[in-house]
Design a protein around this motif. Structure first.
Motif, short mmCIF file in Angstrom:
data_model
loop_
_atom_site.label_atom_id
_atom_site.label_comp_id
_atom_site.label_asym_id
_atom_site.label_seq_id
_atom_site.Cartn_x
_atom_site.Cartn_y
_atom_site.Cartn_z
N LEU A 373 0.91 -1.23 0.08
CA LEU A 373 -0.04 -0.07 -0.08
C LEU A 373 1.10 1.26 0.14
O LEU A 373 0.61 2.19 -0.79
N PHE A 490 -7.29 16.26 -16.26
CA PHE A 490 -8.06 15.12 -16.32
C PHE A 490 -9.28 15.21 -15.42
O PHE A 490 -10.42 14.64 -15.97
N LEU A 491 -9.06 15.48 -14.23
CA LEU A 491 -10.13 15.24 -13.26
C LEU A 491 -11.11 16.05 -13.67
O LEU A 491 -12.37 16.09 -13.23
N ASN A 492 -10.82 17.27 -13.98
CA ASN A 492 -11.87 18.19 -14.32
C ASN A 492 -12.17 18.55 -15.47
O ASN A 492 -12.99 19.58 -16.09
N GLN A 493 -12.26 17.46 -16.44
CA GLN A 493 -12.53 17.61 -18.06
C GLN A 493 -13.31 16.28 -17.93
O GLN A 493 -13.15 15.18 -17.27
N ALA A 494 -14.51 16.32 -18.75
CA ALA A 494 -15.42 15.29 -19.27
C ALA A 494 -14.62 14.01 -19.73
O ALA A 494 -13.70 14.21 -20.54
N PRO A 495 -14.83 12.64 -19.08
CA PRO A 495 -13.98 11.61 -19.84
C PRO A 495 -14.11 11.46 -21.32
O PRO A 495 -13.17 11.19 -21.95
N ALA A 496 -15.25 11.96 -22.02
CA ALA A 496 -15.28 12.09 -23.23
C ALA A 496 -14.48 13.07 -24.00
O ALA A 496 -14.01 12.97 -25.09
N LEU A 661 -13.16 -5.32 -28.20
CA LEU A 661 -12.51 -6.47 -28.80
C LEU A 661 -11.10 -6.73 -27.98
O LEU A 661 -10.53 -7.81 -27.63
N TRP A 664 -11.06 -7.86 -24.56
CA TRP A 664 -11.47 -9.22 -24.55
C TRP A 664 -10.33 -10.27 -24.90
O TRP A 664 -10.04 -11.35 -24.35
#
Lengths: 755, 755
Positions: A373, A490-496, A661, A664
């Motif tokens: 940890l 990145f935290l304050n931006q939409a994932p898209a 894919l 997977w």
């Protein structure tokens, strides 16, 4: 953005410097005096003797045969000559599979490059988007990239189709390669000679017992639970202190030899040294006397410590190497759980004796988890906030910083030349120094995690370094700013939005990465073959320390492939290739040259130079596979982002199929192949046992395994008697109590007639 | 937002309806005629006989003893009476541990509620933020919630401290509970009587062999690779077709019995039926003759199919149940890898014979992977887009839709009453109908995934249902809109924004969830004990089908805990409790009442009613543990979001520590306890083997295990001869070739004298 002339110029410079390195290598290599630097592997194998023995003296140092200079590039075909089975036999499977990573790079990128140049480059060239925009500077590289295709153009579907082809081709190549490597591994394990680790299991977290020593407890437990298979065991001593004393003594011995050599060459004057740190200050004394007495002192302490370790029961770690009568028995014990409580009697395959990382065998379960940890948290901060301490050190290393801390230096610093140096070089040097030390820091973190073998240490360190490079080199180059700023973004931006940000930035950075490939890739590979640092070190040692041939043997530093550093760097090239394959295909030839050159150089190195410290049987391949998959997924996701900014209707879901894919496929491959790298099938074990029984019916395994897993400081010293065997116990009154459980076991053994 | 009066009113209504259910249960329960509905477990155990046998006729049906009505609530202490060891013995470990989930709920939430009411409620009450805002309607529930604390107030640190306390308390409770359950499981397994699955391993994906049948191939493989332990094996027949014929015949038999009963009661008229679907249309025939001949036909087809299955080599699936001489041998085989190729000779612990899911034993490795991928994709679409088909069906079920498809119905529909029904109820009914069928759909999906046991089927289905409820009930209630709209929202929102969105919405939804707990929780639990549907079904069957006591036995439907549906629903209450513990503590008493009531009711049910179909030894606990951890992490993350909107400086990193610790704790617990649920330690196996050998030296395991793993349709029919044993082979000329490998094995067996 660099114009194409800049790129061509840079390519020329880099090609020339790489060529200069190769030329230097070709010349240095054939000098007899360097023979041990460039062909140490053959010396270690005993097939090459010192070339200094015959002919005129000068010939021993310099090669005067002109003909050999003409054929200065003939190492290249020579490197390619050795067939793979012989290579595996000569250099080990680890090395042979390691160079297959470069080969895999060629397999993946050559067909993709051909297709991209046949299809995508003409399409991009005729896209004509850039010409229509006034006031924008663009170059031919941009014209060949996706940037030249106007937004919303149906031509972009060609790029999507190409992504599909490239992805499927990569997956196909990965699948076949995983198959080949796992087959090689299984063949290697099957044809391998008898090795102690095939019969041995490492047992950790032996629970404490008030009535028995660790050794007795282990013996009883395995006699009861593996009655038909248990053979013997070897307890582990906490000899870390002793090992460091031995190390220290070796270093003092080197100094003594050095001063003796100096004295022999100049007998008129006895050499002096100072008693302080590194001989820099302190009282001046006679060097030879001083080191002789120091060594004597240390020898006494060493003997004392050795005695203490062997006699003190507390020096025995609650861990043991347990050996079995058959490979089948060891395979069973390594793969099963022994006790109700899964935190005690932990069994795993013993690493090869050379591969054991002795320091961390004693860590208890809870502590192991807490260490992991803490290291995970530390790694997170190192990766994302590593710019903060650097900025702090850089501020200290600035003119104001130095003047503040060392006011007396002010007159020196204020001089123009010094000022320029501090302002111009120091901050960059601090950064470089830190970056060069990142692998060491990561290795130290991996050591603190408590893994039991050097090979898994290297793998764990490589995994960390891969992430570090991904965040700080790949993302860091694409999105300007330090990693923690990216994290915030990145935290304050939409994932898209994230794939879009990256997707838009990537085509712009193509020229930067082309330079990067040439400087970091080509030049580094060419420098690799020159071995400048071992070359210098060897000649220094040869001059001052070497007296006998044995010394010379020890002065050679064949080195080895540092998997933990080299492999994550290769992954960067896979990532760049996959990301740019569709976007700016012009980058592919540079990557192909890198892989081809690296393949050639490393093939030469593993044949002639490197001597691996241990053999893990290509145990690293699942990691390599996984990281290429990560690169592939990143390339697919960023393309999705780029396409969405290019307004290609419905491209999102079409591309989204690919990462699903791919992931997977990764799971499928893991199920299909990974166990070959983790487990040892019983069928194989049985076959090997049976064969051995037939060919060597009189083999005494007890003697063979006797001191295989003794701590290296005890090895070959004879002090260490073989562990008490079951038969020898008969005469030992102290262990008479042990007979009872064994008789019980005999009574418990199933009688087949009853069934 | 509902005012507190509404809540009190709703609580009163729900309490009264729950009380009405309980009252109805108390009355119905003591009627002798319902005895088999409310106490079937005791009938199955054979300790309770039909109460109809003695006394006056009316007494057999109605309880006339007034005193028992007075003590109508005495089932509650009775339910609590049985001590846990007896409960485990009586109802099995699965059931006993299942009700511990409710107990865990009480353990977690009672202390948290006490603390929250002692500390947080006063703080919230005096927050006074809501009074200062003009024109906002608020109620006392809001005054008790975090909404009443002004933004940026230092009082919010009390909430953060409370989150720490609640999280640590939950983790502590989880840790002790995991410890208790794993200890119970190990004790259960240790004290368990001999069971076939202790000696047996399920082998799947037996590779095809041209020269040998599946049975021979399995025998040879295990004779070679487990020579000392292998005992016998049982091949698996593809009897799915046969099983469905048997099912069909049983249903026809029921109809025949029904018509025979009707005829007996009214001998004047022979009953008629129609040959079409469900007897609704088609030719009218004499019912008894028709069903007699149908059964005869079916019996012939069944016999034919039975013959075919037993004689056709293609009906043998490439899977087998392999039994060993000792538990140790089975434990070794189940935990090790057999072959180089990890996709063949897959071994796992055999499920209990009752627990085997026969349909999916034959699926090859690649197909299994593809099925999993497809099901994962299907589940994703089901979860996020399930509103789309419903909206489509709802549009069809609207007035315009019906008029379009069935124009001839227009006059009927246009009537006001019908119109009101269609407009008011049909869309809601479509949704309810779909939601009620979600568990069935999920179960069908899990079946398609190819798991090998009913218990893992239930677990896999429960995991899906949990996610479905999380997305569609929890998130769906908090953020209005269908799930796919939420998905879109989340993708286009910064990750840091998501906890904020949820965090802000959660306090507002408190009153909604209080109603939800009462309607969905309290009422459902009270209805559970009434068993309305089994009650009605039993009386219908009793009237028409029951002739003998055996029939009556079969007409009882004790049912069982449907883990796949019930457990994910409990998790919703854990999630609500953890999320609202700090924000709106007033919700906690409602949850505590739910857990207490459910504990009481289910304890009664498992003692008196349910008869579990199989016993997995509490194998579901790791899932329960994991899901509570998920709920805890969700609660911590949303609090982080809420706090960031409340402008509490530096609260983010302080709370962020919690999810990191929680996830680490989960990994720690998994390492510490999970193996007790997955593996079977060799030490345990050895102890049980030794004990058995001492107590029953003459046990013939071969006979005991002979037909333990025969497909249920073959069971108890005598048609199925015991598998050919090793000794019997001697006289079998057909299998003479098999001797050769076995002799080889004898030669290969390690000779201990040589070592």
């Amino acid at each position: 953005m660099a114009a194409e002339e800049d790129i061509i110029f840079s390519a020329a410079i880099n090609l020339m410097s790489a060529f200069a390195f190769l030329l230097a290598f070709a010349v240095l290599r054939i000098q007899p005096v360097n023979d041990r630097v460039y062909f140490p592997k053959w010396y270690l194998k005993g097939t090459r003797a010192s070339p200094r023995k015959c002919g005129p003296v000068v010939r021993n140092f310099v090669n005067l045969d002109i003909r050999t200079y003409i054929r200065f590039l003939n190492w290249m075909p020579a490197a390619l000559h050795m067939p793979q089975p012989e290579l595996i036999d000569h250099a080990g499977l680890d090395s042979a599979v390691y160079i297959r990573i470069y080969l895999l790079g060629l397999k993946i990128f050559v067909p993709i490059a051909l297709l991209a140049f046949a299809v995508l480059v003409p399409i991009n060239w005729t896209g004509g988007s850039l010409q229509h925009i006034e006031g924008i500077t663009f170059n031919d590289i941009d014209k060949m990239s996706i940037s030249n295709i106007p937004s919303g153009s149906p031509k972009l579907w060609a790029h999507i189709a190409m992504t599909y082809l490239a992805s499927f081709w990569t997956l196909y190549a990965l699948y076949t390669e995983y198959g080949i490597v796992s087959r090689l591994r299984l063949e290697f394990l099957a044809t391998e000679k008898r090795r102690p680790d095939q019969f041995t299991v490492l047992v950790r977290n032996v629970p404490p017992d008030n009535d028995e020593t660790v050794s007795e407890h282990v013996e009883h437990f395995f006699c009861v639970n593996h009655p038909d298979n248990y053979l013997l065991h070897q307890v582990v001593y906490n000899a870390n202190m002793l090992a460091s004393l031995v190390e220290e003594k070796k270093s003092l011995q080197n100094w003594l030899t050095y001063y003796q050599t100096v004295f022999e060459r100049k007998p008129s004057q006895r050499p002096k040294t100072k008693t302080g740190f590194w001989g820099l200050w302190g009282e001046t004394v006679d060097a030879i006397d001083y080191y002789t007495s120091e060594i004597k002192n240390l020898s006494e302490r060493e003997a004392e410590e050795r005695e203490k370790v062997l006699s003190d029961p507390n020096a025995i770690i609650p861990a043991a190497f347990v050996s079995f009568k058959t490979r089948w028995g060891a395979a069973v014990c390594a793969q099963t759980q022994q006790s109700n409580n899964p935190t005690i009697w932990l069994t795993e395959w013993a690493p090869e004796p050379r591969d054991v990382f002795w320091n961390s065998l004693a860590i208890p379960y809870v502590e192991l988890n807490i260490r992991k940890l803490l290291m995970a948290a530390a790694f997170f901060f190192l990766t994302f906030f590593f710019m903060i301490p650097i900025a702090f050190v850089q501020s200290l290393a600035s003119i104001e910083g130095i003047e503040k801390v060392f006011p007396f230096l002010t007159p020196v610093i204020e001089k123009d030349a010094v000022k320029a140096f501090i302002q111009g070089f120091l901050p960059g040097m601090v950064l470089k120094l830190f970056l060069a030390n990142v692998p060491k820091i990561l290795m130290a973190m991996s050591k603190a995690e408590g893994v039991t073998s050097l090979s898994s240490l290297e793998r764990s360190s490589a995994a960390k370094y891969h992430l570090f490079l991904l965040v700080n080199v790949f993302l860091g180059s694409i999105i300007a700013g330090a990693a923690f700023q990216q994290l915030d973004k990145f935290l304050n931006q939409a994932p898209a939005e994230i794939p879009k940000t990256i997707g838009v930035a990537i085509p712009i950075k193509a020229t930067f990465f082309i330079s990067f490939i040439m400087v970091d890739g080509w030049a580094a590979i060419a420098a690799e073959i020159l071995r400048l640092s071992p070359l210098i070190m060897f000649h220094i040692k040869d001059a001052f320390l070497v007296k006998t041939d044995k010394d010379r043997q020890e002065a050679m530093d064949p080195g080895s492939i540092t998997f933990s550093i080299a492999e994550p760097r290769i992954q960067l090239y896979f990532l760049l290739g996959l990301v740019y394959a569709v976007i700016t295909p012009i980058i592919l030839p540079f990557i192909i040259v890198f892989f081809a050159l690296a393949y050639l150089v490393f093939r030469h190195q593993i044949i002639n130079v490197y001597d691996q410290k241990y053999e893990s049987g290509a145990g690293f391949w699942p990691d390599v596979h996984r990281r290429i998959i990560i690169g592939l997924v990143i390339s697919q996701v960023q393309l999705m982002g780029l396409m969405s900014t290019k307004n290609v209707a419905k491209s999102g879901p079409v591309i989204l199929v690919l990462p699903v894919l791919t992931i997977w496929f990764h799971k499928f491959c893991t199920g299909r192949f990974e166990s070959a790298f983790v487990k040892f099938p019983l069928q194989e074990a049985k076959i090997k046992d049976t064969l051995e029984k037939a060919t060597e019916p009189n083999l005494n395994l007890r003697i063979y395994l006797g001191d295989a897993y003794v701590h290296p400081v005890f090895k070959g010293r004879g002090q260490f008697e073989a562990p008490v065997s079951v038969d020898e116990e008969e005469n030992d009154p102290l262990v008479a109590t042990r007979r009872i459980p064994r008789r019980e076991i005999a009574a418990q053994t199933p009688n087949p007639n009853l069934l």
